[in-house]
Design a protein around this motif. Structure first.
Motif, PDB file in Angstrom:
ATOM      1  N   VAL A  33       0.841  -1.204   0.000  1.00  0.00           N
ATOM      2  CA  VAL A  33       0.000   0.000   0.000  1.00  0.00           C
ATOM      3  C   VAL A  33       0.875   1.252   0.000  1.00  0.00           C
ATOM      4  CG1 VAL A  33      -1.653   1.339   1.376  1.00  0.00           C
ATOM      5  CG2 VAL A  33      -1.986  -1.124   1.057  1.00  0.00           C
ATOM      6  N   MET A  34       1.941   1.247   0.777  1.00  0.00           N
ATOM      7  CA  MET A  34       2.840   2.400   0.823  1.00  0.00           C
ATOM      8  C   MET A  34       3.500   2.639  -0.529  1.00  0.00           C
ATOM      9  SD  MET A  34       2.451   3.782   3.699  1.00  0.00           S
ATOM     10  CE  MET A  34       3.744   4.978   3.609  1.00  0.00           C
ATOM     11  N   VAL A  35       3.864   1.579  -1.224  1.00  0.00           N
ATOM     12  CA  VAL A  35       4.464   1.723  -2.550  1.00  0.00           C
ATOM     13  C   VAL A  35       3.464   2.356  -3.509  1.00  0.00           C
ATOM     14  CG1 VAL A  35       5.277   0.437  -4.564  1.00  0.00           C
ATOM     15  CG2 VAL A  35       6.189  -0.092  -2.305  1.00  0.00           C
ATOM     16  N   PHE A  36       2.211   1.888  -3.489  1.00  0.00           N
ATOM     17  CA  PHE A  36       1.198   2.468  -4.365  1.00  0.00           C
ATOM     18  C   PHE A  36       0.961   3.946  -4.054  1.00  0.00           C
ATOM     19  CE2 PHE A  36      -0.196  -1.959  -5.296  1.00  0.00           C
ATOM     20  CZ  PHE A  36      -0.111  -1.873  -6.678  1.00  0.00           C
ATOM     21  N   ILE A  37       0.949   4.296  -2.770  1.00  0.00           N
ATOM     22  CA  ILE A  37       0.767   5.697  -2.381  1.00  0.00           C
ATOM     23  C   ILE A  37       1.924   6.551  -2.893  1.00  0.00           C
ATOM     24  CG2 ILE A  37       0.754   7.277  -0.399  1.00  0.00           C
ATOM     25  CD1 ILE A  37      -0.897   5.116   1.088  1.00  0.00           C
ATOM     26  N   MET A  38       3.152   6.078  -2.718  1.00  0.00           N
ATOM     27  CA  MET A  38       4.311   6.847  -3.158  1.00  0.00           C
ATOM     28  C   MET A  38       4.363   6.975  -4.674  1.00  0.00           C
ATOM     29  SD  MET A  38       5.625   7.988  -0.490  1.00  0.00           S
ATOM     30  CE  MET A  38       7.064   8.727  -1.192  1.00  0.00           C
ATOM     31  N   VAL A  39       3.989   5.924  -5.390  1.00  0.00           N
ATOM     32  CA  VAL A  39       3.958   5.986  -6.856  1.00  0.00           C
ATOM     33  C   VAL A  39       2.921   7.006  -7.311  1.00  0.00           C
ATOM     34  CG1 VAL A  39       3.296   4.675  -8.920  1.00  0.00           C
ATOM     35  CG2 VAL A  39       4.888   3.675  -7.271  1.00  0.00           C
ATOM     36  N   LEU A  41       1.807   9.626  -5.599  1.00  0.00           N
ATOM     37  CA  LEU A  41       2.310  10.969  -5.281  1.00  0.00           C
ATOM     38  C   LEU A  41       3.380  11.410  -6.270  1.00  0.00           C
ATOM     39  CD1 LEU A  41       2.489  10.840  -1.372  1.00  0.00           C
ATOM     40  CD2 LEU A  41       0.883  12.119  -2.789  1.00  0.00           C
ATOM     41  N   ALA A  42       4.280  10.514  -6.628  1.00  0.00           N
ATOM     42  CA  ALA A  42       5.327  10.852  -7.594  1.00  0.00           C
ATOM     43  C   ALA A  42       4.727  11.168  -8.951  1.00  0.00           C
ATOM     44  CB  ALA A  42       6.337   9.712  -7.705  1.00  0.00           C
ATOM     45  N   ALA A  43       3.732  10.381  -9.372  1.00  0.00           N
ATOM     46  CA  ALA A  43       3.085  10.624 -10.661  1.00  0.00           C
ATOM     47  C   ALA A  43       2.390  11.984 -10.669  1.00  0.00           C
ATOM     48  CB  ALA A  43       2.091   9.511 -10.957  1.00  0.00           C
TER      49      ALA A  43
END
Length: 65
Positions: A33-39, A41-43
């Protein structure tokens, strides 16, 4: 360097695998979930920066509408 036989290699691999601490299902879920959130935000960040740069180029060169 000493050569190892295939049997010794397999035993060494099993020995090392027994030392590994595998993450729990909860830890894996939280990390995913944290990876999806960071991706996401970066996008969004790069989308905004790209739009600002495109606007700046249009402003400077008078391109587009």
């Amino acid at each position: 360097m000493a050569k190892t036989t295939p049997g010794q290699f397999v035993r060494q691999v099993r020995q090392e695998l027994s030392k590994v601490t595998w993450p729990t299902r909860k830890e894996t879920t939280i990390s995913t979930v944290m990876v999806f959130i960071m991706v996401t935000l970066a996008a969004l960040f790069f989308l905004i920066v790209d739009q600002l740069l495109a606007w700046g180029v249009q402003l400077v060169f008078g391109l587009g509408g």
